[in-house]
Design an enzyme around this catalytic site. Structure first.
Site, PDB file in Angstrom:
ATOM      1  N   LYS C  71       0.874  -1.177   0.000  1.00  0.00           N
ATOM      2  CA  LYS C  71       0.000   0.000   0.000  1.00  0.00           C
ATOM      3  C   LYS C  71       0.909   1.225   0.000  1.00  0.00           C
ATOM      4  O   LYS C  71       1.986   1.205   0.618  1.00  0.00           O
ATOM      5  CB  LYS C  71      -0.872  -0.046   1.252  1.00  0.00           C
ATOM      6  N   SER C 146      -9.651   1.502   2.842  1.00  0.00           N
ATOM      7  CA  SER C 146      -8.740   2.357   2.116  1.00  0.00           C
ATOM      8  C   SER C 146      -7.645   1.592   1.362  1.00  0.00           C
ATOM      9  O   SER C 146      -6.986   2.166   0.508  1.00  0.00           O
ATOM     10  CB  SER C 146      -8.088   3.341   3.082  1.00  0.00           C
ATOM     11  N   SER C 170      -9.977  -1.036   6.993  1.00  0.00           N
ATOM     12  CA  SER C 170      -9.375  -0.729   5.696  1.00  0.00           C
ATOM     13  C   SER C 170      -8.696  -1.884   4.992  1.00  0.00           C
ATOM     14  O   SER C 170      -8.345  -1.776   3.831  1.00  0.00           O
ATOM     15  CB  SER C 170      -8.359   0.408   5.842  1.00  0.00           C
TER      16      SER C 170
END
Ligand SMILES: [Mg+2]
Ligand SMILES: [Zn+2]
Lengths: 477, 96, 481
Positions: C71, C146, C170
């Protein structure tokens, strides 16, 4: 109307640890900008703080020296504000649970002892340093994250003189606990003043102002004197003192209001989520107390009681921590306590002041000093020669014995040699003998001078004087 | 309404950015929702409850030894800065 | 040649003499570029670095030579790390996150940085600087957020594992939307050093894989004490893979009715009930449990207040001075003001404003501290349940991934959507939590959610493993959505 000053002091002190409070970069002063840092000090995204063990130890030492209660569960908070010298946008500090609480420091003003109560001692981190130029400022992060302790008194101080005595004493605590070099001029010790005034006898506090970032004890005293008069004038004119932050203008010797954003006081403190509460090992905390260095007051007492120094000698000596430490080492194997003290406070201190250097920067060692004292003691060198030898040792670092030999300084104290020499001189100076017998004392001075000339100054002056007088008297009888 | 706008604009300022008029309606909507949240929590009795700052009660004993073990180069330190002079970050003059 | 192997499969192949690892990576990058066009899941593809890493890999350890994705909020030295924010558009870290170092040591090969909601604040990936991430199973739908990019890249088969971060849900939410395994361990189990934070007391490092065994491998590698993170635990890390065991006879599983009763979609409900039957069939003791309804309703308010408040403070460092997108200004304040006004999207600004409101000295008792007190009540309630149950089972949210055009805003949810918001229970209490694919509705994957006691990752893994072994969704991926 007579007014009383109500003063509280907040003192920040940089700790002389190897590494920063929350990162493993070095603690330094005056190094090339931005060379003594890592990503933590610059608050790169994603960094986390890790607390320095020695910084905690140092904070605890000062807590003990200030007779404080120590909280063995350390907790940290964030103080949030935006400022260019604060890279994270918050400072990690201890708002809610300071490591130390409820301490005191006894000061002496005008011969009277007063106890100044101390509210708290907490740990935090220093900001980056900004250098201001005409149209811009430059930021150096080397200072960012240096461990700080902040010590806050109760509003217990009543005059500039008390403030100054407190700061002197506190500085001594930092030095004797060996946690900081506490140099106000270099910023490793900084002071903020909270001050209000009230009519004498009143119990109510007036509105206080805060004077930030004083960098010498005399400035603190001057700022207090100016600010209390300023407040007095306002009140006597029927005005109201504003609660505001001011700074001290060193040139004009005045306090000036600072431009401060309205909400700057809203620091939004909350517990630092990246530092769990830290449970200190109780034994470790106790051991720090055991190992606490001897404080200035205790030393002063020992100097008077055991070493026979006068009160003022002892007091002067401890006021120079460096000299006092050196003295401690010297008297370990030299029992001429007074001479050692006199040499340190006289010749050595004079030399340091003249050169504007620290004792550490010279090559004098306690061992060399006691060697010199021994020579003086055995009357091998005169005190004037001792001074020369000392200077030589301090600059060149040679062994005193070598210096004495090189310079041919050894005193002639042998009575036979001196008697023979003086007899010879008297033989050649009959006029002086006559002068002497007719009561002209300066004849003696002249004759001593002759002896010194012959011996290149190595004749022991005391013995020479004694012998000369004796031989003269024999001749005029 | 304008009062709330002023308040929110100031709050944005305190957070060091500006909110445009375009952004205002969404902000007001979210603000109202947020205040509903606050109100809802007020209905829960938390007398004698201590705040919990971490997910669970936990203490540590770990402290870092005071050793210098990590320095970055000056080049790295300043690599991401937009304005540099004399190996320092340059900003407009700080008004004292 | 296909590339969509699991970690264990690929590990075995890499050790074979006649397996051409270079060719495997060639195809992998072809696939990565193909999927990038479809999914928009990468921020950066790190092809050069991957080949370099591959050359060094000895394929001995399980993760050596295995491709993965990070990420874009993990700091990677020398590789642009944006956290999908304009503010950090050209930020190049000078250090690695701790977990990145660990994966480097293993010889894993980073193939790219994945898209996310700006600064990890969101659940749709809508606020990403590079735009929305599409769901591999149906490109008219979102991947979720996210950690949307990481989820999509594992679900499309490009990589066998990817790291995400989980502050409210997330990882688990996009994992559920994309039909892969998503897991975050106990708070403190994995060092957060170098993870660009959202809210420190809720943030977790975690991962996506396509099966439970792979997850055990990844988490075992990342877990453990790190001297750079004072909140990282010194507890020993068990051998999750070795201890993986699908015998869950007698294990006590509590079905949190307060959540599952909220399921509206009949198919989701049927799926959830079938999972309960299967767990019973495996010999687990499955019983209904509840939590007081006012506490359930308090989950989201508590979470939003704490998360936004901590985020505001955590991101105060983003001022454009030392790094980041600096804008001009006459004074320092103006520079900070302009940089932040320019550098943050309106989503983020709203969150920061509310966070600041909750922390303000005059509001803190009523908002932030109040939320922290309710947090305690919620955590205590969970702990009471864990006195009797090993694992809490809930549906992994409302259902399938929404259509892209269904999400009109990124507002805070209203307080009634408990079903959607309850995943953050695991963040409020720091519990190990896993989302496991459990079926399909309308051709889209759905998942169930398992939460264990703190530091009992193994129990969660074991339940998931047992379930996975009797379900048909192990190693699933979708290339053609
Ligand atoms: Mg202060
Ligand atoms: Zn301070």
């Amino acid at each position: 109307m007579n007014f009383e000053q109500i003063i509280g002091l907040e003192v920040h002190c940089e700790l002389k640890t190897n590494s920063k409070m929350f990162s493993a970069s070095p603690v330094t002063f005056g190094k090339e900008p931005n060379t003594m840092i890592n990503e933590i000090d610059m608050a790169m995204p994603g960094i986390l703080p890790v607390l320095n063990k020695r910084a905690v130890e140092y904070a605890i030492r000062v807590c003990y020296a200030l007779h404080m209660d120590i909280d063995e569960l350390l907790r940290f908070d964030r103080k949030n504000y935006y400022y260019s010298d604060l890279p994270k946008g918050f400072q990690i500090t201890q708002e809610q649970f300071p490591i130390g609480k409820n301490g005191y420091l006894d000061i002496v003003v005008d011969g009277k002892t007063k106890r100044i109560e101390i509210e708290r001692l907490h740990m935090e981190e220093d900001t980056a340093k900004q250098f201001h130029y005409d149209s811009y400022s430059l930021i150096d992060y080397n200072r960012s994250g240096i461990p700080l302790i902040e010590i806050v008194t109760k509003p217990a101080i009543r005059s500039g003189a008390e403030a100054s005595a407190y700061l002197e004493k506190l500085r001594q605590v930092f030095l004797y606990t060996d946690v900081s070099d506490a140099k106000m001029e270099e910023g490793s010790m900084r002071c903020d003043i909270n001050i209000s005034i009230r009519p004498l006898g009143s119990q109510k506090f007036g509105t206080r102002t805060e004077i930030k970032n004083l960098n010498s004890i005399s400035h603190v005293q001057q700022a207090i004197e100016f600010e209390s008069l300023r407040q007095e004038k306002i009140i006597l004119d029927g005005g109201k003192v504003l609660q505001e932050t001011r700074r001290f203008d060193e040139k004009r010797k005045e306090t000036v209001a600072m431009r401060i954003k309205e909400n700057v006081a809203n620091y939004k403190y909350y517990p630092e989520p990246n530092i769990l509460p830290i449970r200190l090992n109780h034994q470790w905390v106790m051991d720090i107390k055991e190992r606490l260095p001897i404080m200035a007051e205790q030393r002063e007492k020992i100097y008077i009681d055991k070493y026979g120094l006068s009160q003022s000698e002892a007091h002067r000596l401890i006021s120079y921590k460096e000299l006092s430490d050196f003295y401690e080492e010297t008297v370990k194997n030299c029992s001429r306590y007074k001479i050692a003290c006199h040499l340190l406070l006289g010749e050595v201190l004079g030399y340091l002041n003249k050169k504007n250097i620290s004792l550490e920067e010279t090559k004098l060692t306690p061992h060399y000093l006691s060697e010199i004292i021994e020579y003086i003691d055995e009357e091998m060198i005169s005190s004037k020669q001792a001074k020369e030898v000392l200077e030589c040792v301090m600059t060149e670092g040679k062994k005193p014995q070598c210096i004495i030999e090189e310079k041919g300084m050894k005193q002639i104290s042998d009575v036979d040699i001196l008697t023979q020499l003086i007899d010879q001189i008297l033989d050649n100076n009959e006029k002086s003998i006559r002068d002497f017998s007719s009561g002209k004392d300066r004849a003696i001075g002249f004759l001593v001078g002759q002896v010194m000339k012959e011996t290149k100054g190595q004749a022991n002056p005391k013995i020479t004087n004694q012998l000369l007088l004796k031989l003269l008297k024999e001749r005029v009888q | 309404m304008t009062e709330m706008k002023t308040m929110l604009k100031q709050l944005a300022r305190d957070t060091m950015f500006d909110i445009s008029d375009d952004e205002m309606p969404a902000l007001i909507e979210e603000y109202n929702m947020f205040m509903n949240h606050v109100q809802f929590l007020e209905s829960i009795d938390t007398q004698d409850v201590e705040p919990l700052a971490f997910p669970y009660e936990v203490e540590t004993t770990f402290l870092r030894e005071d050793e210098v073990s990590h320095i970055i180069s000056r080049e790295d330190a300043l690599k991401n800065a937009k304005s540099i002079q004399d190996y320092q970050i340059k900003v407009p003059k700080v008004v004292k | 040649m296909m590339i969509q192997y699991s970690i264990e499969e690929l590990h075995q192949l890499l050790q074979l003499n006649d397996f051409d690892s270079k060719m495997y990576y060639d195809e992998l990058f072809q696939e990565a570029e193909f999927q990038q066009k479809k999914l928009n899941a990468f921020v950066t593809i790190t092809k050069e670095k991957a080949y370099k890493d591959l050359k060094k890999a000895d394929f001995i350890s399980l993760l050596s030579g295995i491709p993965y994705v990070l990420k874009d909020n993990y700091n990677t030295k020398g590789i642009r790390t944006t956290a999908s924010s304009l503010m950090l558009e050209d930020y190049i870290p000078i250090y690695n996150a701790h977990v990145v170092d660990l994966l480097n040591q293993q010889g894993s090969c980073l193939i790219g940085k994945s898209s996310m909601d700006e600064l990890a604040m969101g659940g749709t990936n809508q606020s990403a600087l590079t735009g929305i991430v599409y769901n591999p199973w149906d490109r008219t739908r979102i991947a979720g957020g996210s950690s949307g990019g990481s989820a999509a890249l594992v679900a499309s088969g490009v990589v066998p594992f990817a790291l995400g971060s989980d502050t409210g849900d997330s990882i688990r939410k996009p994992a559920g939307y994309c039909g892969v395994v998503g897991f975050k361990p106990t708070w403190g189990r994995i060092s957060r050093y170098g993870l660009i934070p959202y809210a420190s007391s809720l943030d977790h490092v975690g991962a996506f894989t396509r099966n439970v065994r792979d997850m055990a491998i990844v988490i075992e590698t990342l877990a453990g004490h790190d001297e750079k993170d004072m909140t990282s635990s010194i507890r020993e890390v068990p051998h999750y893979l070795e201890n993986l065991n699908d015998n869950i006879k007698g294990l006590k599983i509590g079905v949190l009715k307060s959540i599952s009763d909220e399921i509206i979609d009949i198919e989701v409900k049927e799926n959830f009930d079938s999972i309960i039957c299967k767990l019973q069939g495996l010999g687990a003791v499955v019983e209904d449990i509840t939590m007081p309804s006012n506490l359930m309703k308090a989950i989201l308010p508590t979470y939003t207040i704490i998360a936004n408040a901590e985020a505001t403070s955590n991101h105060a460092c983003l001022d454009g001075i030392k790094y980041g997108n600096r804008q001009d200004g006459e004074t320092i304040d103006e520079i900070i003001l302009h940089s932040r006004t320019h550098g943050f999207s309106h989503y983020i600004k709203r969150r920061f404003i509310l966070g600041n409101l909750a922390l303000a000295t005059e509001n803190q008792e009523r908002m932030f501290k109040k939320a922290q007190k309710v947090r305690r009540l919620i955590v205590e309630e969970l702990n009471r349940i864990y006195e009797d149950y090993d694992v809490i089972l809930t549906p992994n949210g409302r259902g399938i991934a929404p259509k892209v055009n269904e999400i009109v805003n990124n507002y805070l949810y209203d307080d009634h959507v408990i079903l959607e918001s309850h995943l953050c229970l695991a963040n409020l209490a720091g519990l190990p939590a896993l989302s496991l694919p459990s079926g399909f509705v309308d051709g889209m994957p759905i998942s169930v959610h398992l939460m264990g006691r703190i530091f009992e990752e193994q129990t969660v893994f074991n339940v998931a493993y047992a379930l996975e072994n009797i379900l048909d969704f192990k190693n699933q991926y979708s290339r053609e959505g």
